[in-house]
Design an enzyme around this catalytic site. Structure first.
Site, PDB file in Angstrom:
ATOM      1  N   ARG A 164      35.249   9.928  61.565  1.00 28.22           N
ATOM      2  CA  ARG A 164      34.606  10.775  60.805  1.00 28.22           C
ATOM      3  C   ARG A 164      34.453   9.733  59.362  1.00 28.22           C
ATOM      4  NH1 ARG A 164      38.002  14.188  63.199  1.00 28.22           N
ATOM      5  NH2 ARG A 164      36.864  15.723  64.591  1.00 28.22           N
ATOM      6  N   LYS A 183      21.904   3.909  52.862  1.00 30.85           N
ATOM      7  CA  LYS A 183      21.164   4.200  53.922  1.00 30.85           C
ATOM      8  C   LYS A 183      21.657   3.755  55.326  1.00 30.85           C
ATOM      9  CE  LYS A 183      16.454   5.784  52.984  1.00 30.85           C
ATOM     10  NZ  LYS A 183      15.024   5.497  53.054  1.00 30.85           N
ATOM     11  N   GLU A 214       9.576  -6.930  50.229  1.00 27.11           N
ATOM     12  CA  GLU A 214      10.123  -5.615  49.600  1.00 27.11           C
ATOM     13  C   GLU A 214      10.367  -6.092  47.829  1.00 27.11           C
ATOM     14  OE1 GLU A 214      11.006  -2.954  51.042  1.00 27.11           O
ATOM     15  OE2 GLU A 214      11.554  -3.142  53.093  1.00 27.11           O
ATOM     16  N   LYS A 265      16.278  -0.294  42.037  1.00 20.74           N
ATOM     17  CA  LYS A 265      16.676   0.490  43.069  1.00 20.74           C
ATOM     18  C   LYS A 265      17.882   1.446  42.416  1.00 20.74           C
ATOM     19  CE  LYS A 265      17.453   1.192  47.853  1.00 20.74           C
ATOM     20  NZ  LYS A 265      17.596   0.789  49.307  1.00 20.74           N
ATOM     21  N   GLU A 287      17.298  11.098  49.429  1.00 23.11           N
ATOM     22  CA  GLU A 287      15.615  10.832  49.495  1.00 23.11           C
ATOM     23  C   GLU A 287      15.199  12.170  49.815  1.00 23.11           C
ATOM     24  OE1 GLU A 287      14.213   7.457  52.020  1.00 23.11           O
ATOM     25  OE2 GLU A 287      13.033   9.077  52.849  1.00 23.11           O
ATOM     26  N   ARG A 345      12.840   8.804  45.884  1.00 21.76           N
ATOM     27  CA  ARG A 345      13.223   7.856  46.782  1.00 21.76           C
ATOM     28  C   ARG A 345      12.386   7.583  47.891  1.00 21.76           C
ATOM     29  NH1 ARG A 345      19.223   6.374  49.092  1.00 21.76           N
ATOM     30  NH2 ARG A 345      18.855   4.390  50.126  1.00 21.76           N
ATOM     31  N   ASN A 405       9.222   3.896  50.207  1.00 14.60           N
ATOM     32  CA  ASN A 405       8.688   3.581  51.463  1.00 14.60           C
ATOM     33  C   ASN A 405       7.301   3.382  51.329  1.00 14.60           C
ATOM     34  OD1 ASN A 405      11.022   4.420  52.709  1.00 14.60           O
ATOM     35  ND2 ASN A 405      10.485   6.771  52.803  1.00 14.60           N
ATOM     36  N   HIS A 454       5.443   1.102  54.147  1.00  7.59           N
ATOM     37  CA  HIS A 454       6.276   1.372  55.342  1.00  7.59           C
ATOM     38  C   HIS A 454       5.793   2.185  56.563  1.00  7.59           C
ATOM     39  CE1 HIS A 454       9.040  -0.329  52.771  1.00  7.59           C
ATOM     40  NE2 HIS A 454      10.243  -0.522  53.804  1.00  7.59           N
ATOM     41  N   HIS A 508       6.096   0.175  59.634  1.00 11.66           N
ATOM     42  CA  HIS A 508       6.850   0.733  60.871  1.00 11.66           C
ATOM     43  C   HIS A 508       5.780   0.803  62.341  1.00 11.66           C
ATOM     44  CE1 HIS A 508      10.278   2.538  58.370  1.00 11.66           C
ATOM     45  NE2 HIS A 508      10.456   1.159  58.420  1.00 11.66           N
ATOM     46  N   HIS A 532      10.516  -7.163  59.632  1.00 14.88           N
ATOM     47  CA  HIS A 532      10.245  -5.956  58.881  1.00 14.88           C
ATOM     48  C   HIS A 532       9.360  -6.084  57.585  1.00 14.88           C
ATOM     49  CE1 HIS A 532      10.647  -1.964  57.170  1.00 14.88           C
ATOM     50  NE2 HIS A 532      11.503  -2.556  56.071  1.00 14.88           N
TER      51      HIS A 532
END
Ligand code: GLY
Length: 373
Positions: free
Chosen positions: A123, A145, A187, A229, A239, A243, A247, A250, A254, A266
């Site tokens: 956990r 993330k 990026e 960032k 997000e 945030r 993307n 993206h 993706h 990527h």
């Protein structure tokens, strides 16, 4: 340039990003977490293990109870539950408990998997990011993330889990293969386009220095991206709104990654996605044609793809719609208002007007122009 950026979460200090030109400071940074009583597991991949795992292990061995290294095959195809299970097995066998620490040594895939293991093992267990690629130094190691791919879906299983520390050794960028380095620039350029016109200009003025990996210029670039960032993840760590602008490019990116079976990196797909999203910005009259062309030129100057062959526009559109089906009836594209500022462009895909569908297809065709239909 300072050698540290502090990241806060809900107003409280969460972790630091340390910038250095070696791994020497990592020892004293880790000592801040009382690691003499802890076990450490360095998680890395087959590319990075031979370069840096021994160096880090020797540093850490001196100051912790026990240090082990786990490695898996480099590449996006490893970002799956099977790899996570292998790491769990090692942790259980070596009796790791909640007080122990993981170190993610490598690029985005290593960071995402290690973070996910850290979020879920017992956990939750602490982890440290030691990003060694440009893409992970400027983006994926910051903001907590974590995640893995599942079936056809990229990053669909995951959790937010903040690292205890992000340690950036800028000299690791010197050993990066050129293709990986260029992909990271996808990026980097994204930050300039969405948030900072002056940074975008800096990137355009310093192409030769950056591509030859001049350390001082690269330090400025990585530091600037981390500053940008920081602003976003402190404002919106989970997000919920702002945030999402990270993307940019993206949604298309993706879909291309999947359609090409992860043959493209990527950052390369982000570059293609930036071209498609900028095309929409141009067609809805937010930016002019000169700006659109200059964006393509900047990406190409950094060795990034601005067109891709062997995929059909309709396949990419289908992939975008499949991916977004689970989210809501809308796809929100991040588009440019002007360089340094974004807007949201929302499309209702259950009931998509013909002109919007045509706009999306045209945007995709802009990046699939070599494609023999
Ligand atoms: N890589 C995008 C984000 O961290 O939100």
């Amino acid at each position: 340039m300072d050698n540290i950026i502090q990241i806060n979460n809900e107003g409280e200090h969460a972790y630091d990003i340390i910038f250095s030109d070696s791994f020497n400071l990592l020892k004293s940074e880790l000592e801040k977490f009382n690691i003499e009583k802890k076990r450490i597991c360095i998680v890395t991949d087959s590319n990075v293990a031979s370069l840096y795992a021994n160096e880090i292990k020797s540093l850490v061995d001196m100051i912790c109870k026990q240090c082990i290294v786990v490695q898996f095959n480099a590449g996006e195809l490893s970002k799956r539950q099977e790899t996570v299970n292998k790491i769990y097995e090692v942790l259980v066998k070596k009796k790791f408990d909640r007080k122990d620490i993981l170190i993610a040594l490598g690029g985005g895939v290593v960071g995402d998997i290690t973070g996910f293991v850290a979020a879920t093992y017992m956990r939750g267990i602490d982890y440290v990011q030691v990003p060694t690629t440009l893409l992970s130094q400027v983006d994926s190691s910051i903001g907590g993330k974590t995640g893995i791919d599942f079936k056809d879906h990229k990053n669909i299983i995951g959790a937010f889990k903040m690292p205890k520390l992000v340690y950036i050794n800028l000299n690791t960028l010197k050993t990066l293969p050129e293709r990986e380095f260029n992909a990271g620039m996808g990026e980097v350029i994204k930050y300039g386009l969405i948030m900072a016109e002056d940074f975008y200009e800096y990137l355009n003025k310093n192409i030769a220095k950056i591509r030859s990996r001049d350390l001082e210029t690269l330090s400025n670039v990585v530091y600037m991206c981390c500053r940008l960032k920081k602003v976003i993840v402190e404002d919106d760590p989970y997000e919920k709104n702002v945030r999402k602008i990270l993307n940019f490019g993206h949604t298309f990116g993706h879909a291309i990654e999947k359609c090409k079976g992860f043959e493209y990196l990527h950052g390369e797909c982000v570059s293609l996605g930036i071209v498609a999203a900028s095309y929409i910005s141009y067609k809805i009259k937010q930016i002019d044609s000169d700006t659109f062309n200059s964006i393509k030129n900047t990406l190409a100057s950094y060795g990034l793809p601005i067109a891709v062959s062997g995929i059909k526009a309709n396949d990419i559109l289908r992939e975008i719609l499949n991916d977004k089906k689970m989210h809501s009836g809308y796809i929100t594209f991040i588009v440019l208002k002007h360089i340094g500022k974004v807007n949201f462009y929302k499309v209702n895909f259950h009931n998509m007007p013909e002109d919007e569908k045509e706009l999306l297809i045209n945007a995709i065709e802009t990046i699939t122009i070599e494609n023999p239909q």
